[in-house]
Design a protein around this motif. Sequence first.
Motif, mmCIF file in Angstrom:
data_model
loop_
_atom_site.group_PDB
_atom_site.id
_atom_site.type_symbol
_atom_site.label_atom_id
_atom_site.label_comp_id
_atom_site.label_asym_id
_atom_site.label_seq_id
_atom_site.Cartn_x
_atom_site.Cartn_y
_atom_site.Cartn_z
ATOM 1 N N ARG A 156 2.758 -9.572 -2.833
ATOM 2 C CA ARG A 156 1.808 -9.817 -1.736
ATOM 3 C C ARG A 156 2.260 -10.936 -0.811
ATOM 4 O O ARG A 156 1.735 -11.080 0.286
ATOM 5 C CB ARG A 156 0.398 -10.053 -2.264
ATOM 6 N N GLY B 113 -5.496 -4.353 8.637
ATOM 7 C CA GLY B 113 -6.207 -4.992 7.524
ATOM 8 C C GLY B 113 -5.723 -4.549 6.157
ATOM 9 O O GLY B 113 -6.026 -5.185 5.150
ATOM 10 N N LEU B 114 -4.957 -3.465 6.089
ATOM 11 C CA LEU B 114 -4.504 -2.971 4.780
ATOM 12 C C LEU B 114 -3.381 -3.815 4.175
ATOM 13 O O LEU B 114 -3.038 -3.640 3.001
ATOM 14 C CB LEU B 114 -4.071 -1.504 4.877
ATOM 15 N N THR B 115 -2.771 -4.648 4.992
ATOM 16 C CA THR B 115 -1.783 -5.592 4.448
ATOM 17 C C THR B 115 -2.137 -6.983 4.960
ATOM 18 O O THR B 115 -2.924 -7.129 5.898
ATOM 19 C CB THR B 115 -0.347 -5.240 4.894
ATOM 20 N N SER C 32 -4.803 0.668 10.039
ATOM 21 C CA SER C 32 -5.440 -0.615 10.268
ATOM 22 C C SER C 32 -4.558 -1.731 9.728
ATOM 23 O O SER C 32 -4.067 -1.660 8.606
ATOM 24 C CB SER C 32 -6.789 -0.648 9.550
ATOM 25 N N PRO D 44 -1.800 -10.818 6.665
ATOM 26 C CA PRO D 44 -1.386 -11.207 8.025
ATOM 27 C C PRO D 44 -0.082 -12.003 8.048
ATOM 28 O O PRO D 44 0.465 -12.235 9.122
ATOM 29 C CB PRO D 44 -2.552 -12.085 8.485
ATOM 30 N N GLU E 50 4.689 -6.765 0.965
ATOM 31 C CA GLU E 50 3.625 -5.781 1.157
ATOM 32 C C GLU E 50 3.744 -5.077 2.509
ATOM 33 O O GLU E 50 3.155 -4.030 2.710
ATOM 34 C CB GLU E 50 2.229 -6.394 0.946
ATOM 35 N N PRO F 80 0.811 -1.228 0.000
ATOM 36 C CA PRO F 80 0.000 0.000 0.000
ATOM 37 C C PRO F 80 0.844 1.277 0.000
ATOM 38 O O PRO F 80 0.343 2.337 -0.376
ATOM 39 C CB PRO F 80 -0.806 -0.090 1.305
#
Lengths: 390, 390, 390
Positions: free
Chosen positions: C286, C209-211, C207, C213, C290, C67
């Motif tokens: 990814r 959640g943007l990348t 957050s 886990p 990331e 991101p």
Amino acid sequence: MSMTLELTEQPEISADVSVDLDRTRQPQYGRYLDELEPGQVFEHPRGFTFDTGNMLNFARTYMQTNPLYLNAQYARAHGFADLPASPQMVFNVTLSLGVQNDSEKAIANLGYYQVQFLRPVYPGDTLRAFTKVLERKDRGPDKPGITRIRTVGVNQRDEVVLQYERKIMVGWRGERLPTTPAPQVQVAFPGEDNPCVELPLVQSAVSPGLTGPNTYYEDFAPGDIIVHANGRTITEEHMALTYMVGNSHPLHFDRIFSSGLSGKMSGEPIDYGGLVFAWLDGLASRDVSENAVWELGFTEGYHTQPAFAGDTIGALSRVLAVQDAPGAEHLGIITLQLIGVKNISAAAALKQHGADLFLKEDAKRALGKEKITDKIFEIERRLLVKRRPA
Amino acid sequence: MSMTLELTEQPEISADVSVDLDRTRQPQYGRYLDELEPGQVFEHPRGFTFDTGNMLNFARTYMQTNPLYLNAQYARAHGFADLPASPQMVFNVTLSLGVQNDSEKAIANLGYYQVQFLRPVYPGDTLRAFTKVLERKDRGPDKPGITRIRTVGVNQRDEVVLQYERKIMVGWRGERLPTTPAPQVQVAFPGEDNPCVELPLVQSAVSPGLTGPNTYYEDFAPGDIIVHANGRTITEEHMALTYMVGNSHPLHFDRIFSSGLSGKMSGEPIDYGGLVFAWLDGLASRDVSENAVWELGFTEGYHTQPAFAGDTIGALSRVLAVQDAPGAEHLGIITLQLIGVKNISAAAALKQHGADLFLKEDAKRALGKEKITDKIFEIERRLLVKRRPA
Amino acid sequence: MSMTLELTEQPEISADVSVDLDRTRQPQYGRYLDELEPGQVFEHPRGFTFDTGNMLNFARTYMQTNPLYLNAQYARAHGFADLPASPQMVFNVTLSLGVQNDSEKAIANLGYYQVQFLRPVYPGDTLRAFTKVLERKDRGPDKPGITRIRTVGVNQRDEVVLQYERKIMVGWRGERLPTTPAPQVQVAFPGEDNPCVELPLVQSAVSPGLTGPNTYYEDFAPGDIIVHANGRTITEEHMALTYMVGNSHPLHFDRIFSSGLSGKMSGEPIDYGGLVFAWLDGLASRDVSENAVWELGFTEGYHTQPAFAGDTIGALSRVLAVQDAPGAEHLGIITLQLIGVKNISAAAALKQHGADLFLKEDAKRALGKEKITDKIFEIERRLLVKRRPA
């Protein structure tokens, strides 16, 4: 002031509305010959907002090498307020803004005349365009005729940035569907009769390394022929690029339309000529225009053969004149002929065709010469170029 | 606060690390049917920053003609803070943000439902997306099932800009590799239950020449069928365009993946449906939406056949309803059915299939009718459109 | 200060200037082996202005998932002044800035060495590049030789943002046309001998959640092999993309040039290697990068086979080392080997070739092993990666 609308859940309703095929309409755009009247003025729809990203994109896609269009720091060092749009982008956008009204029904684009660049276009500027019908030559009912039009591009301050004439061949409407109605209220035509260009007069202190050593005013003499080394293979990208400048003629991106035509245009979508010209200009640029500070304009230009996806194009330039730039001792004006070829390298084309490559295709019949089928373009252009720094 | 790291010369070390094939992992994305639980909420990765250049690019690539998305001056004259992103871009980006989690393992996208556009997206805005699993229909272990999900796109102020439901067909994981673990901490789902859209209420003084004369509210009556003249040949560009909006499903850009599938999906990469919808919308736009000031939403929509590089697509619209816009006398709401076809012109498709073209494909079996194989898309949409200026 | 030029109607003059074929010149760019002298410093032409739109475009085209390069809000939350350009874009642009001088006459790009990223590049920055010739190895007159060069990219404040070495194979000029003259005045070479990178040290509150886990520092251990699931089919888009970063080598976009070559390079235009590397990096991202906040650099990298339009490429990574990041407890450094393959999935390539896939191609002859023809790329890289938030 604002309004608030509730977005409620919607039921599907198409099944409740019966289909009545008699209620069908098929809106048509462009104008047929019999729909054009000399003196008519059209304001073109849409408008086109320029932004830094797409200006850089355009310059890079079409292989422009003049840092003026690639390097904002360089542009500012030369006195420009910001990165200016490349002349090819301004030309392509203005041409395209006029297509839906002027030429979406055209059979052929016959030529560009007296193209003049009057002002820089900067990021954030929005161009609109207007066309005036100058002349219409009929060759009898149902026969395609020729119309001569004048188009101007203006910015959001109503200043003219570009103006030119075109001749286009258009068919007779006859029994076909009418096009969208012409406006009832006549609008004023903003063309300038005594155009001037005002340019910043700054002798930049940028490093001379940002441009080549051999493209200053002193490097050009009338008669010089310059063969541009690289070519460019055009891919199917041309379909998307056509709409990227806003050109709506289906000949360039709708294979059902292009293959449904009769005659020699039938087949694959044809590259929009404005894109071909932009690539030829870019291929030539590192040899002739990377030290230019302004493109003054194009005298006359013709696409003498179409190009298609898969074709590889190449370019040659010939110096026609050099002259002082009034009021600017550090600049000069060079006049160039730009020639485009396809599916042969520029060097091979010169070897094969020699001096005939620089003869206008339309002049060949009178001279008893054959047209050159791998020649695709010819134009004369004038550039304002830096003299070699002391 | 900052940190400083020295960048020293690095030796190669790969030869010193022995290769142990048992240490191999192959991370998987998307979710299988048995990995989805109703009530689960997923926050999607990445986010997507909008900028003027790519917003203009998107509108131009997909042949949008509404100046609202092409002309920043026009947008501001209508009370918008800046150029708004086209609804198709907002929709495509939000759909794509959800792919890596929701549908990278999907077999088919079955439909869009109750798509609602709540707020404009401007240059500089960054969207994120969230999905809630609403329903999961199993048809037994190892058989593909259907899941219904709800997705919202929110901006950097956590305001919802778009929300919709989708149904997707997903296979059973079975023995296959697990996908990335679901988040342990439940996040709140930001969907709005009583959505409203607040719009600037400005009767613009822009020149009426910037849009066509025949696309005001008064020009539409229920039952009107409009055949859009131009088509668009889709090239291999679709692979790059898929990732340009962030869609990570390999079906659209990985020929090894697509040709390795079994069944009727096997072969060339399939065009991402969101792009096909965007082109159909663009092809229709100069006939139906160039005077729209807002896309209210899509009721239900289906991709009834896939499209591939090389296909030429065309569009038709049918007016289903017209109604006043509460609180805005200068506007009205029109409901339209948009139909897409491929490898046949829209006019020829209407001639060949007649009223059946407007019948939902899923309804045909019950009526004893055959599906239309050259029909690729059907949707209902609602637009807020300007009335003709006095 | 400014100048005013009248734009008067221009007559065509090409017919008045006689064509003299002896006045032909064909400017050549790049350098032949015998034109390169160790110690020479070249300033490269053009410069390249970065803007938000094309930075986002680049990251999306090459399938980047971090991101940091897609989401301006995320970048600022990590302490960056704005969206930074992706390292692949900075690398590709700098490489391309050098092509017209350094390698437009090159026969082959032999490798990248000690690539170091020193500073972020932000929207509005303009890069220029300089090259110093380090070494020249002749193998006798008329035989191609190898030159080792060092290149740096600097921003508009003359700060180095990137530096690296390359080896390229170049032919002897012999009887061929000379290239543009080398500069007479020696310019200083801005390379840094003790490079450091200074980075913002912000533990972002974005957050998680943007990348994903599974891509924090703790998720990597030396020896891990990661097979990246998706591939990318490269289309003819590569020709346009080559010029989009400013690379002027005709091998990549001029079919007349590429098919006119002799030997195994003859045929279709070859994908510019920098683009192939960018896609491989994106395909891997990814799974490995990331959660990176900086790409420290590339140790050594080789394009071991060319790729062409139509090829589908895939990627694998192998973890070579993990280590603490001095002065930053919330970060760590991972060293990875990145391998590219074509026309076989990454998973199938690993199954077929096993450990040999990670062996340097140049080392194989000494080990009595065959080269792997579907392996296209190998490099070692170091990333600064976030540790898993508490």
